[in-house]
Scaffold this motif. Sequence first.
Motif, PDB file in Angstrom:
ATOM      1  N   ARG A 123       0.834  -1.210   0.000  1.00 42.66           N
ATOM      2  CA  ARG A 123       0.000   0.000   0.000  1.00 42.66           C
ATOM      3  C   ARG A 123       0.865   1.256   0.000  1.00 42.66           C
ATOM      4  NH1 ARG A 123      -3.412   2.544   4.366  1.00 42.66           N
ATOM      5  NH2 ARG A 123      -2.592   0.949   5.775  1.00 42.66           N
ATOM      6  N   SER A 124       1.983   1.217   0.714  1.00 44.69           N
ATOM      7  CA  SER A 124       2.861   2.382   0.809  1.00 44.69           C
ATOM      8  C   SER A 124       3.506   2.698  -0.538  1.00 44.69           C
ATOM      9  CB  SER A 124       3.944   2.133   1.864  1.00 44.69           C
ATOM     10  OG  SER A 124       3.369   1.873   3.123  1.00 44.69           O
ATOM     11  N   VAL A 125       4.006   1.662  -1.210  1.00 39.90           N
ATOM     12  CA  VAL A 125       4.610   1.879  -2.525  1.00 39.90           C
ATOM     13  C   VAL A 125       3.580   2.462  -3.486  1.00 39.90           C
ATOM     14  CG1 VAL A 125       5.568   0.704  -4.553  1.00 39.90           C
ATOM     15  CG2 VAL A 125       6.394   0.116  -2.268  1.00 39.90           C
ATOM     16  N   LEU A 126       2.372   1.923  -3.442  1.00 39.85           N
ATOM     17  CA  LEU A 126       1.315   2.386  -4.341  1.00 39.85           C
ATOM     18  C   LEU A 126       1.079   3.888  -4.190  1.00 39.85           C
ATOM     19  CD1 LEU A 126      -1.003   1.694  -6.330  1.00 39.85           C
ATOM     20  CD2 LEU A 126      -2.449   1.321  -4.325  1.00 39.85           C
ATOM     21  N   VAL A 127       0.921   4.368  -2.960  1.00 37.30           N
ATOM     22  CA  VAL A 127       0.577   5.783  -2.789  1.00 37.30           C
ATOM     23  C   VAL A 127       1.771   6.695  -3.047  1.00 37.30           C
ATOM     24  CG1 VAL A 127      -1.318   5.274  -1.219  1.00 37.30           C
ATOM     25  CG2 VAL A 127       0.937   5.718  -0.276  1.00 37.30           C
ATOM     26  N   PHE A 128       2.979   6.260  -2.718  1.00 36.54           N
ATOM     27  CA  PHE A 128       4.137   7.104  -3.002  1.00 36.54           C
ATOM     28  C   PHE A 128       4.385   7.194  -4.505  1.00 36.54           C
ATOM     29  CE2 PHE A 128       4.879   7.090   1.460  1.00 36.54           C
ATOM     30  CZ  PHE A 128       5.735   8.150   1.722  1.00 36.54           C
ATOM     31  N   ASP A 136      -3.894 -10.833  16.026  1.00 36.79           N
ATOM     32  CA  ASP A 136      -3.379  -9.500  15.702  1.00 36.79           C
ATOM     33  C   ASP A 136      -2.813  -9.462  14.287  1.00 36.79           C
ATOM     34  OD1 ASP A 136      -2.666  -6.749  16.472  1.00 36.79           O
ATOM     35  OD2 ASP A 136      -0.603  -7.474  16.344  1.00 36.79           O
ATOM     36  N   ASP A 137      -2.131 -10.530  13.872  1.00 37.74           N
ATOM     37  CA  ASP A 137      -1.595 -10.587  12.512  1.00 37.74           C
ATOM     38  C   ASP A 137      -2.718 -10.594  11.472  1.00 37.74           C
ATOM     39  OD1 ASP A 137       1.024 -10.545  13.340  1.00 37.74           O
ATOM     40  OD2 ASP A 137       1.324 -12.709  13.174  1.00 37.74           O
ATOM     41  N   THR A 138      -3.794 -11.326  11.757  1.00 40.21           N
ATOM     42  CA  THR A 138      -4.947 -11.331  10.854  1.00 40.21           C
ATOM     43  C   THR A 138      -5.543  -9.942  10.741  1.00 40.21           C
ATOM     44  OG1 THR A 138      -5.472 -13.643  11.353  1.00 40.21           O
ATOM     45  CG2 THR A 138      -7.243 -12.301  10.446  1.00 40.21           C
ATOM     46  N   ARG A 139      -5.644  -9.255  11.867  1.00 36.35           N
ATOM     47  CA  ARG A 139      -6.180  -7.886  11.855  1.00 36.35           C
ATOM     48  C   ARG A 139      -5.306  -6.967  11.004  1.00 36.35           C
ATOM     49  NH1 ARG A 139      -5.056  -3.286  13.492  1.00 36.35           N
ATOM     50  NH2 ARG A 139      -3.160  -4.043  14.476  1.00 36.35           N
ATOM     51  N   LYS A 140      -3.978  -7.072  11.157  1.00 39.39           N
ATOM     52  CA  LYS A 140      -3.069  -6.238  10.373  1.00 39.39           C
ATOM     53  C   LYS A 140      -3.238  -6.501   8.876  1.00 39.39           C
ATOM     54  CE  LYS A 140       0.698  -7.478  12.514  1.00 39.39           C
ATOM     55  NZ  LYS A 140       2.091  -7.598  13.019  1.00 39.39           N
ATOM     56  N   ALA A 141      -3.323  -7.770   8.502  1.00 41.93           N
ATOM     57  CA  ALA A 141      -3.461  -8.108   7.092  1.00 41.93           C
ATOM     58  C   ALA A 141      -4.771  -7.578   6.517  1.00 41.93           C
ATOM     59  CB  ALA A 141      -3.374  -9.627   6.908  1.00 41.93           C
ATOM     60  N   LEU A 142      -5.866  -7.764   7.251  1.00 40.67           N
ATOM     61  CA  LEU A 142      -7.163  -7.281   6.778  1.00 40.67           C
ATOM     62  C   LEU A 142      -7.189  -5.754   6.725  1.00 40.67           C
ATOM     63  CD1 LEU A 142      -9.589  -9.718   8.643  1.00 40.67           C
ATOM     64  CD2 LEU A 142      -8.923  -9.749   6.222  1.00 40.67           C
ATOM     65  N   HIS A 143      -6.508  -5.109   7.673  1.00 45.08           N
ATOM     66  CA  HIS A 143      -6.408  -3.648   7.666  1.00 45.08           C
ATOM     67  C   HIS A 143      -5.762  -3.160   6.371  1.00 45.08           C
ATOM     68  CE1 HIS A 143      -5.655   0.430   9.251  1.00 45.08           C
ATOM     69  NE2 HIS A 143      -4.497   0.322   8.625  1.00 45.08           N
ATOM     70  N   GLU A 144      -4.701  -3.833   5.935  1.00 44.68           N
ATOM     71  CA  GLU A 144      -4.018  -3.442   4.707  1.00 44.68           C
ATOM     72  C   GLU A 144      -4.882  -3.704   3.476  1.00 44.68           C
ATOM     73  OE1 GLU A 144      -1.085  -1.759   4.358  1.00 44.68           O
ATOM     74  OE2 GLU A 144      -1.485  -1.562   6.502  1.00 44.68           O
ATOM     75  N   ILE A 145      -5.548  -4.844   3.453  1.00 43.97           N
ATOM     76  CA  ILE A 145      -6.391  -5.190   2.304  1.00 43.97           C
ATOM     77  C   ILE A 145      -7.558  -4.215   2.181  1.00 43.97           C
ATOM     78  CG2 ILE A 145      -7.953  -6.944   1.373  1.00 43.97           C
ATOM     79  CD1 ILE A 145      -6.048  -9.045   2.696  1.00 43.97           C
ATOM     80  N   LEU A 146      -8.249  -3.960   3.295  1.00 44.01           N
ATOM     81  CA  LEU A 146      -9.363  -3.009   3.272  1.00 44.01           C
ATOM     82  C   LEU A 146      -8.863  -1.584   3.066  1.00 44.01           C
ATOM     83  CD1 LEU A 146     -11.648  -4.407   6.125  1.00 44.01           C
ATOM     84  CD2 LEU A 146     -11.931  -4.640   3.651  1.00 44.01           C
ATOM     85  N   GLY A 147      -7.644  -1.293   3.556  1.00 45.55           N
ATOM     86  CA  GLY A 147      -7.072   0.029   3.370  1.00 45.55           C
ATOM     87  C   GLY A 147      -6.875   0.360   1.897  1.00 45.55           C
ATOM     88  N   ARG A 148      -6.431  -0.611   1.117  1.00 47.54           N
ATOM     89  CA  ARG A 148      -6.254  -0.387  -0.316  1.00 47.54           C
ATOM     90  C   ARG A 148      -7.603  -0.135  -0.996  1.00 47.54           C
ATOM     91  NH1 ARG A 148      -1.656  -3.901  -3.267  1.00 47.54           N
ATOM     92  NH2 ARG A 148      -2.337  -2.462  -4.888  1.00 47.54           N
ATOM     93  N   LEU A 149      -8.620  -0.860  -0.574  1.00 54.64           N
ATOM     94  CA  LEU A 149      -9.956  -0.630  -1.138  1.00 54.64           C
ATOM     95  C   LEU A 149     -10.460   0.763  -0.772  1.00 54.64           C
ATOM     96  CD1 LEU A 149     -11.632  -4.091  -0.410  1.00 54.64           C
ATOM     97  CD2 LEU A 149     -10.794  -3.236  -2.609  1.00 54.64           C
TER      98      LEU A 149
END
Length: 252
Positions: A195-200, A233-246
Amino acid sequence: MEILLIRLVEAVLMPPGLMILMMLLGTLLVGRLFITGRLLIIGGFVLLVAASLPVVSNNLLALLEQTAPTTPAQLNQRQAQAIVILGGGRYVDAPEYNGEDTVSKHTLERLRYGARLHRQSGLPILVTGGNPYGHASAEGELMRRVLENEFRVPVKWVESASANTWENARYSRQQLKRDGITRIALVTHAWHMPRSVLVFEQHDLDVIPAPTAYSTRARPLLLHFVPNAGALDDTRKALHEILGRLWYAMRY
């Protein structure tokens, strides 16, 4: 106000909030709508257990952590001009630091790796992290203090106006542009890198990913199927990134 609303929505949609809400709603409905209520309770429980399994969290994180670590030779080969380190949260009112705020463990992991890259390459550093909740100091300033006072590494730029990763890129670009910087080594967690690479890159910066703190790890096969809080917590982090991109796709 927007950041608080986003955090509230995250608390509802992310584990374990969604599962707890499902089981609570099912408990309230089971007296009147027995089948619906029971399905909600069972569904919430099953999802909570699944989200707590390392086999689930590891596979979700593996989808994100596909960028290999970088090397000084790669930075030189691609002619990196600066190192940008993304903030990862703060440790509020730290008693062992006289009750002052300092960087969180996630931010510290990124700073440590950024300092290492600086020593290997000599590239100047930009730290980026704002103050959306109105603390005494912006996260970027806390990062600068740690790098300069504890790692003995100079910081050339401090970005302190951002509230999220998109704004990290936007405001960092503004500072870097004034010095003619267009090609950066970007330091953040491996799971946060896509996600970071995408926005930069969307802010017209040539990005060399420099991920750190990989979360996927080997473990005995049996333990892949034993629920634990770390996997949740790892599942939450992964879902946060996936939903964050959406969310970024819709919002920006």
